[in-house]
Design an enzyme around this catalytic site. Structure first.
Site, PDB file in Angstrom:
ATOM      1  N   GLY A 155       0.819  -1.219   0.000  1.00 55.97           N
ATOM      2  CA  GLY A 155       0.000   0.000   0.000  1.00 55.97           C
ATOM      3  C   GLY A 155       0.844   1.256   0.000  1.00 55.97           C
ATOM      4  O   GLY A 155       0.575   2.208  -0.732  1.00 55.97           O
ATOM      5  N   CYS A 156       1.877   1.260   0.818  1.00 54.11           N
ATOM      6  CA  CYS A 156       2.741   2.446   0.928  1.00 54.11           C
ATOM      7  C   CYS A 156       3.530   2.657  -0.361  1.00 54.11           C
ATOM      8  O   CYS A 156       3.772   3.800  -0.765  1.00 54.11           O
ATOM      9  CB  CYS A 156       3.665   2.311   2.138  1.00 54.11           C
ATOM     10  SG  CYS A 156       2.743   2.226   3.696  1.00 54.11           S
ATOM     11  N   THR A 157       3.910   1.565  -1.013  1.00 62.68           N
ATOM     12  CA  THR A 157       4.611   1.662  -2.293  1.00 62.68           C
ATOM     13  C   THR A 157       3.684   2.258  -3.341  1.00 62.68           C
ATOM     14  O   THR A 157       4.071   3.168  -4.085  1.00 62.68           O
ATOM     15  CB  THR A 157       5.121   0.275  -2.734  1.00 62.68           C
ATOM     16  OG1 THR A 157       6.058  -0.191  -1.756  1.00 62.68           O
ATOM     17  CG2 THR A 157       5.793   0.330  -4.100  1.00 62.68           C
ATOM     18  N   ALA A 181       3.296   6.031  -2.608  1.00 67.90           N
ATOM     19  CA  ALA A 181       4.524   6.777  -2.928  1.00 67.90           C
ATOM     20  C   ALA A 181       4.725   6.866  -4.440  1.00 67.90           C
ATOM     21  O   ALA A 181       5.131   7.908  -4.961  1.00 67.90           O
ATOM     22  CB  ALA A 181       5.731   6.122  -2.263  1.00 67.90           C
TER      23      ALA A 181
END
Length: 155
Positions: free
Chosen positions: A46-48, A51
């Protein structure tokens, strides 16, 4: 649990190390609008996605007068690996002691798979040119969030 910010609040000042260990302060961005987003952990799906979405839209956001800063509790070394592996262009800052996360209301109780846990609350705060909170969004989704911000800001 930390207090959530509201539009009109003064954005808490901060100075944190980036992926290279250089100090970056919110005050470095005075005179420009800044999107400060908080995410749980580098190198996670999710964070990838989030970003990469910010990186893909960085030129559009910068053209509209916005800088973008991502903050997580990761150490600079992990942020550097994240940046290199995903070819990220956004400024990533390390907040391992979670002081800035807490100051922005982005750390506390949240629901995760039906359980209440304490951790990073995926959040985005838009700071205006004078250092005041323009928008504060909490419990945002990683996917589609950048498109929503762009739409909401009228970019």
């Amino acid at each position: 649990m930390s207090e959530r910010l509201e539009p009109g609040d003064v954005a808490p000042a901060f100075t944190l190390p980036d992926a290279d260990g250089s100090e970056v302060s919110l005050s470095d961005h005075k005179g420009r609008k800044t999107i400060v987003y908080f995410y749980p952990a580098a190198l996670t799906p999710g964070c990838t996605k989030q970003a990469c979405d910010f990186t893909d839209n960085l030129a559009l956001l910068a053209g509209a007068g916005y800088d973008v800063i991502g903050i997580s509790p990761d150490k600079p070394e992990k942020l550097a690996k994240f940046r290199e592996q995903e070819d990220l262009k956004v400024t990533l800052l390390a907040d391992p002691d979670k002081r800035v996360l807490e100051a922005y209301g982005a750390f506390g109780e949240k629901k995760l798979y039906g359980k209440t846990v304490t951790g990073v609350i995926r959040s985005t705060v838009v700071v205006d040119e004078d250092g005041k909170v323009e928008r504060a969004l909490y419990n945002v989704k990683a996917t589609g969030h950048v498109a929503k911000i762009i739409k909401d800001l009228g970019i």
